[in-house]
Design an enzyme around this catalytic site. Structure first.
Site, PDB file in Angstrom:
ATOM      1  N   SER A 118     -22.003 -38.824   2.348  1.00 37.55           N
ATOM      2  CA  SER A 118     -22.632 -37.532   1.981  1.00 37.55           C
ATOM      3  C   SER A 118     -23.826 -37.236   2.892  1.00 37.55           C
ATOM      4  CB  SER A 118     -23.105 -37.586   0.526  1.00 37.55           C
ATOM      5  OG  SER A 118     -24.019 -38.662   0.345  1.00 37.55           O
ATOM      6  N   ASN A 119     -24.384 -38.287   3.494  1.00 33.86           N
ATOM      7  CA  ASN A 119     -25.544 -38.060   4.367  1.00 33.86           C
ATOM      8  C   ASN A 119     -25.429 -38.906   5.626  1.00 33.86           C
ATOM      9  OD1 ASN A 119     -27.980 -36.900   5.119  1.00 33.86           O
ATOM     10  ND2 ASN A 119     -29.210 -38.528   4.188  1.00 33.86           N
ATOM     11  N   THR A 124     -43.935 -44.999  -1.703  1.00 33.94           N
ATOM     12  CA  THR A 124     -44.398 -43.883  -2.539  1.00 33.94           C
ATOM     13  C   THR A 124     -44.428 -44.263  -4.021  1.00 33.94           C
ATOM     14  OG1 THR A 124     -42.135 -43.027  -2.300  1.00 33.94           O
ATOM     15  CG2 THR A 124     -43.860 -41.860  -1.137  1.00 33.94           C
ATOM     16  N   TYR A 128     -38.245 -38.250  -6.739  1.00 31.77           N
ATOM     17  CA  TYR A 128     -37.706 -39.311  -5.876  1.00 31.77           C
ATOM     18  C   TYR A 128     -38.446 -40.625  -6.138  1.00 31.77           C
ATOM     19  CZ  TYR A 128     -37.447 -42.274  -1.772  1.00 31.77           C
ATOM     20  OH  TYR A 128     -37.326 -43.363  -0.939  1.00 31.77           O
ATOM     21  N   LYS A 153     -37.181 -44.435  -7.741  1.00 31.96           N
ATOM     22  CA  LYS A 153     -37.330 -45.746  -7.082  1.00 31.96           C
ATOM     23  C   LYS A 153     -38.135 -46.689  -7.972  1.00 31.96           C
ATOM     24  CE  LYS A 153     -35.053 -45.223  -3.249  1.00 31.96           C
ATOM     25  NZ  LYS A 153     -33.929 -46.104  -2.872  1.00 31.96           N
ATOM     26  N   TYR A 183     -40.492 -49.890   1.620  1.00 32.69           N
ATOM     27  CA  TYR A 183     -40.666 -49.459   3.006  1.00 32.69           C
ATOM     28  C   TYR A 183     -41.863 -48.525   3.119  1.00 32.69           C
ATOM     29  CZ  TYR A 183     -35.553 -50.230   2.859  1.00 32.69           C
ATOM     30  OH  TYR A 183     -34.281 -50.702   2.662  1.00 32.69           O
ATOM     31  N   PHE A 184     -42.519 -48.568   4.253  1.00 35.77           N
ATOM     32  CA  PHE A 184     -43.505 -47.547   4.565  1.00 35.77           C
ATOM     33  C   PHE A 184     -42.786 -46.451   5.348  1.00 35.77           C
ATOM     34  CE2 PHE A 184     -47.541 -48.746   2.695  1.00 35.77           C
ATOM     35  CZ  PHE A 184     -47.092 -49.858   2.004  1.00 35.77           C
ATOM     36  N   ARG A 202     -50.345 -42.989   8.545  1.00 35.05           N
ATOM     37  CA  ARG A 202     -49.161 -43.588   7.949  1.00 35.05           C
ATOM     38  C   ARG A 202     -48.870 -44.919   8.631  1.00 35.05           C
ATOM     39  NH1 ARG A 202     -50.225 -40.312   4.898  1.00 35.05           N
ATOM     40  NH2 ARG A 202     -48.924 -38.724   3.807  1.00 35.05           N
ATOM     41  N   PRO A 238     -48.436 -29.637   0.859  1.00 29.19           N
ATOM     42  CA  PRO A 238     -48.743 -30.087  -0.508  1.00 29.19           C
ATOM     43  C   PRO A 238     -48.155 -31.481  -0.766  1.00 29.19           C
ATOM     44  CG  PRO A 238     -47.912 -27.824  -0.522  1.00 29.19           C
ATOM     45  CD  PRO A 238     -47.747 -28.330   0.885  1.00 29.19           C
TER      46      PRO A 238
END
Ligand code: WQD
Length: 338
Positions: free
Chosen positions: A35-36, A127, A149, A153, A176-177, A230, A291
């Site tokens: 799908s991706n 995140t 999302y 997780k 993961y970063f 980041r 945002p």
């Protein structure tokens, strides 16, 4: 030869982990619904590993397919990548994200339990730390979510923790970063559909001339150059971390680990590094903040070093050079790559 089921193995991190696992002597079967991911990645993985690639086309939501897959071959473990991963999209379609990322994980774990396959490496994300106040980020920080999302997780991590309390699962959670870069061959890399969300694929499109300029989302943050920090990690390092995680699970050692470099990089530093890799100016413009962006997000990588013996080795110039090599090879249809 130990056998691994790689869900989402046709994707960006999955495909790089496929190569790393094969080179480490594992047999690997990819389960992916494409799908991706472009189906052509399978042929390119075959060229990279000089052999056939075992693929099961389908979804982790398909319990019958999972049961059949586990009946066909005796697996020693699973590396679970298959998930939806776009933060913005998750805000618009939360139920789709809950279905794929939570129900999909539960279905997979149920099929694993039925087949007595107990080792799982789970693809998580930084995140889950929400909007942290202290840096660098360590694994014992409180968890929260700032998007559906991230909620999926965080919930999936807790599902696995509870499942391991009831059944003999051995779980490796890798947070993961920011994965970037590509395999040095230029045959596999990040292949976002449509306009990229993430910074490096966006800069790559500017370098290709497909997008006119990079929009830098704000330069008024509390960082030295005003743009967000980041922790970018080369996907080849990240793939290697998955092999080490699996080896720890084979030795019965579960873990929850950050996978980052510990070295924060700003948007403008990334832009400058990519510009150096390309060898010409790449236009950019400072625009309003996006945002939801947090000013700083970078790892304390100590636990991965202590538990897995893992430390990232590839730096910003390799991240940018490998990305630029990949996007050029992709644009040329990989006609000139080994
Ligand atoms: C990085 C920095 C932007 C694009 C996201 C997900 C995370 C993970 C990785 C899944 C930010 C700035 C970006 C652009 C810009 N995905 N930027 N112009 O937001 O740190 O993380 O991707 O696991 O879960 O949240 O990555 O690459 O989108 O942004 O200025 O065109 O680049 O503001 O500061 P992010 P990113």
């Amino acid at each position: 030869m130990p056998q691994i089921l790689l869900t989402g193995g046709a994707g960006y991190i999955g495909s790089h982990t496929f190569v790393a696992l094969r080179e480490a002597g594992y047999g690997v079967t990819i389960l992916d619904d494409f799908s991706n991911a472009d189906a052509s990645v399978i042929d390119r993985l075959g060229r990279l590993t000089q052999g056939p690639v075992d693929v099961v086309e389908g979804s982790v939501l398909d319990r019958a397919l999972l049961d059949h897959t586990f009946a066909e071959k005796s697996f020693d473990g699973v590396v679970h990548f298959a998930a939806r991963k776009a933060v913005g999209e998750s805000v618009a379609k939360p139920l789709d994200y809950f279905e794929t990322n939570i129900t999909g994980l539960v279905t997979l774990a149920q099929a694993m339990r039925a087949a007595a396959v107990w080792r799982i490496v789970f693809s998580s994300t930084a995140t889950v730390y929400g909007e942290p106040e202290v840096f660098p980020l360590t694994e014992n920080l409180p968890l929260s979510h700032t998007s559906p999302y991230a909620f999926t997780k965080l919930t999936a991590e807790r599902v696995l923790e509870q499942a391991a309390a009831a059944d003999p699962f051995t779980v490796g959670v890798l947070r993961y970063f920011n994965p970037v870069g590509a395999h040095p061959s230029g045959l596999i890399g990040e292949d976002p559909r449509g306009i990229p969300d993430n910074l490096m694929p966006f800069i790559a499109k500017v370098a290709l001339g497909e997008i006119s300029e990079l929009q830098v989302f704000g330069d008024d943050y509390d960082t030295p150059d005003g743009t967000c920090w980041r922790d970018y990690i080369h996907v080849m390092d990240l793939a290697r971390a998955h092999v080490l995680s699996l080896e720890a699970l084979m030795a019965g050692r579960g873990h929850v680990l950050n996978v980052g470099t510990g070295r924060p990089v700003s948007v403008l530093e990334m832009h400058a590094a990519y510009q150096a890799a390309v060898g010409r100016d790449l236009p950019y413009r400072i625009v309003d903040r996006r945002p939801g962006d947090v000013p700083r997000l970078y790892a304390d990588p100590a636990r991965a070093r202590d538990v897995l013996g893992f430390s990232a080795e590839l730096g910003l110039s390799e991240m940018c050079a490998s990305s630029w090599n990949w996007v050029q090879a992709q644009a040329a249809g990989w006609r000139f790559n080994s």
